[in-house]
Design an enzyme around this catalytic site. Sequence first.
Site, PDB file in Angstrom:
ATOM      1  N   HIS A 104      92.556  40.594  72.166  1.00 55.01           N
ATOM      2  CA  HIS A 104      93.599  41.477  72.684  1.00 55.01           C
ATOM      3  C   HIS A 104      93.320  42.873  72.136  1.00 55.01           C
ATOM      4  O   HIS A 104      92.853  43.009  71.000  1.00 55.01           O
ATOM      5  CB  HIS A 104      94.992  41.108  72.156  1.00 55.01           C
ATOM      6  CG  HIS A 104      95.486  39.751  72.523  1.00 55.01           C
ATOM      7  ND1 HIS A 104      95.116  38.627  71.864  1.00 55.01           N
ATOM      8  CD2 HIS A 104      96.380  39.355  73.465  1.00 55.01           C
ATOM      9  CE1 HIS A 104      95.737  37.575  72.390  1.00 55.01           C
ATOM     10  NE2 HIS A 104      96.506  37.993  73.371  1.00 55.01           N
ATOM     11  N   GLU A 235      96.716  33.792  83.271  1.00 54.82           N
ATOM     12  CA  GLU A 235      96.823  32.584  82.446  1.00 54.82           C
ATOM     13  C   GLU A 235      98.233  32.014  82.559  1.00 54.82           C
ATOM     14  O   GLU A 235      99.179  32.610  82.043  1.00 54.82           O
ATOM     15  CB  GLU A 235      96.503  32.939  80.985  1.00 54.82           C
ATOM     16  CG  GLU A 235      96.516  31.735  80.070  1.00 54.82           C
ATOM     17  CD  GLU A 235      96.082  32.094  78.646  1.00 54.82           C
ATOM     18  OE1 GLU A 235      95.185  32.953  78.476  1.00 54.82           O
ATOM     19  OE2 GLU A 235      96.644  31.515  77.707  1.00 54.82           O
ATOM     20  N   GLU A 271      94.952  27.050  80.258  1.00 52.77           N
ATOM     21  CA  GLU A 271      95.036  26.600  78.862  1.00 52.77           C
ATOM     22  C   GLU A 271      95.774  25.264  78.848  1.00 52.77           C
ATOM     23  O   GLU A 271      96.975  25.215  79.118  1.00 52.77           O
ATOM     24  CB  GLU A 271      95.779  27.645  78.023  1.00 52.77           C
ATOM     25  CG  GLU A 271      95.925  27.196  76.588  1.00 52.77           C
ATOM     26  CD  GLU A 271      96.371  28.307  75.646  1.00 52.77           C
ATOM     27  OE1 GLU A 271      95.996  29.476  75.867  1.00 52.77           O
ATOM     28  OE2 GLU A 271      97.092  27.990  74.687  1.00 52.77           O
ATOM     29  N   ASP A 299      91.069  28.188  78.427  1.00 55.00           N
ATOM     30  CA  ASP A 299      91.393  28.384  77.017  1.00 55.00           C
ATOM     31  C   ASP A 299      91.399  26.994  76.393  1.00 55.00           C
ATOM     32  O   ASP A 299      92.398  26.260  76.462  1.00 55.00           O
ATOM     33  CB  ASP A 299      92.745  29.100  76.853  1.00 55.00           C
ATOM     34  CG  ASP A 299      92.574  30.597  76.691  1.00 55.00           C
ATOM     35  OD1 ASP A 299      91.425  31.079  76.813  1.00 55.00           O
ATOM     36  OD2 ASP A 299      93.572  31.298  76.428  1.00 55.00           O
ATOM     37  N   ASP A 310     103.597  25.282  71.579  1.00 58.64           N
ATOM     38  CA  ASP A 310     102.199  25.645  71.778  1.00 58.64           C
ATOM     39  C   ASP A 310     101.492  25.657  70.423  1.00 58.64           C
ATOM     40  O   ASP A 310     101.439  26.686  69.754  1.00 58.64           O
ATOM     41  CB  ASP A 310     102.225  27.062  72.397  1.00 58.64           C
ATOM     42  CG  ASP A 310     100.911  27.479  72.994  1.00 58.64           C
ATOM     43  OD1 ASP A 310     100.036  26.627  73.131  1.00 58.64           O
ATOM     44  OD2 ASP A 310     100.785  28.668  73.331  1.00 58.64           O
ATOM     45  N   ASP A 312      98.313  25.139  69.789  1.00 61.83           N
ATOM     46  CA  ASP A 312      96.970  25.716  69.815  1.00 61.83           C
ATOM     47  C   ASP A 312      96.012  25.024  68.857  1.00 61.83           C
ATOM     48  O   ASP A 312      95.367  25.667  68.019  1.00 61.83           O
ATOM     49  CB  ASP A 312      97.023  27.222  69.474  1.00 61.83           C
ATOM     50  CG  ASP A 312      97.560  28.061  70.621  1.00 61.83           C
ATOM     51  OD1 ASP A 312      97.467  27.637  71.782  1.00 61.83           O
ATOM     52  OD2 ASP A 312      98.079  29.163  70.341  1.00 61.83           O
TER      53      ASP A 312
END
Length: 439
Positions: A104, A235, A271, A299, A310, A312
Site C-alpha cells: 500500500h 478485491e 482472497e 491473495d 479475517d 490472514d
Amino acid sequence: MSTQADFFKGIPKIAYMPSAGPGDVLCFKHYNAGEVLMGKTMEDWLRFSVCFWHSFCGTGVDPFGYQTLHRPWNEGTPMEAAKRRVRAAFEFFTKLGVKYYTFHDRDMAPEGSTLEESNRNLDEITDLTLQLQNQTGIKVLWITCNLFTHPRYMNGAATNPDVHVLAYAGAQVKKGLDIAKKLGAENFVFWGGREGFHSILNTDVGAELKHMANFFKMAVKYKEKIGLNCQFLIEPKPKEPCKHQYDYDAMSVIAFLKHYDLEKHFKLNIEPNHTTLAGHSYEHDIIMASSFGMLGSVDANTGSPDLGWDTDQFPMDIRNTTLVMKTIIEQGGIQPGGLNFDAKVRRESTNLEDLFIAHIGAMDAFARGLRNAVCMIQDGLLPGMVKERYMSYNCRLGEKVEAGSATLEDLEACIKETGEPKFTSGQQEKFESIFNHYI
Ligand code: XUL
Ligand code: CO
C-alpha cells in the site's frame, strides 16, 4: 549506502531439498522454481509475492493486545524506519527466492501532514525501492492505495457522503498510479474496506454505488492518459471493517462491473479468507471468478473456521491449494496476477525465523497443490468423469441449448417424445474419494 542489508543473519538463501526431513523447515521440499510442469516452470505457474504490510509493518497488535513483534527494522524516525524496512524486505525476498512483492502507498512511506508531503515521502522511498528492484530483478506484483486507515476515510473513500473525501481519495489514487508506472507494477488493486455501510438508515446506497463506479472510471481514464500498462483488480470482501461492503463477493463485484460497463477494465483479486467470511467455501470465489474469465490474482491466505474474522493466516492446507491450482491451470495461468501472501505470522510467532518458515511452508503447500492438480489433469480421470456428466448435451437439442437457440417449445417436444428423465447418480463420494487419491 550499500543495498545489502543484514537483518536475517544466519539464514541462507532457501534451497530446494526434496529429501529433507520433517524437522527441516528452512528449505523447500516441493517448490522447485525452475522445474517445468505442463509447459511452464513452477515459478511461472505460482508467481509468488510477499506482501509488505503484514511482513514488514506488522507488529502483532490486535484489538486486545499490544505489540509482540519487535522488528529490528522499525527503528529511527518514520522515514528512517521506512528505508530500513525496504532494505529488510529486499533481503528477505532475495533469500526466499520470490520475484514479486505488493504494498500500500501508506505502508511503504509514512503519511505526511499534507498531500504534498505524503507524495514527497512516497517519491523518496520509492526511489530506493526502484534502485533495489533494478539490482535484484524483483518486481511489483501490485500496488494499492490505503483508503481506509486515515480517520478522514471513516465514512468511506469513493463512497463517502462528502465529495471532499472522495476528492482526497482520488488525489491519492492519482499518485498511486504514478508510482505504479514508476515501479513497473504489473497490477493495481482496489480494496474497498470502508466502501459500504453500518446503517442503511443514513446511507443512499444508489448514490454511493454510482460515485464508486465513476471513481473507477476516473482511475481508468488516468491510467490510459499516463500510459500505465497494468491490470486493474478489485478485491472482494463482504464485511470488516464495514458491516456490509459493496464488493461483497466475486459475483457482487462482477455484477457491479457489468452494470456500470466497467468489466473490460477490471479483473478480481480473490482472497479466500474473504470468501469464507462471506459464508462460502474456500475455493468458491476462485471458481466463480474464473468461470467468468475474471480471476486476475489471488491473495493466498486462509482464515480459521472457528473465528468469524479475517485472520490472514498462511495457507497450509493441501486440499485448498490443490483446488486453487487446478482452477489456475484450467484457465491457462494467473499472469499478470500471482499468488500474493496477504498473510501474517501469528502474534505469538515472535522469532524472525518464523517469517521465513511461514512463507516457505505456504510456498510448499502451493507447490504440492500444483503438482497434485497437474497429476489430476494429466491422468484425465476426474476431468473425464465431469465431461461424462454432461454427455447428454451431445445431441441436437443439447447443442441448441448450448448455442442459445432452443425454445421452450423445443424443450416441451423433447419431453413429449422421451418422457420422464431417468435418475443419474451425481457420485459425489466417488469424486471425493478420487480427489483424495491425489492429495
Ligand atoms: C484486507 C485486505 C487488504 C487488501 C489490500 O482484508 O485483504 O490488505 O489486500 O488493501
Ligand atoms: Co487482501
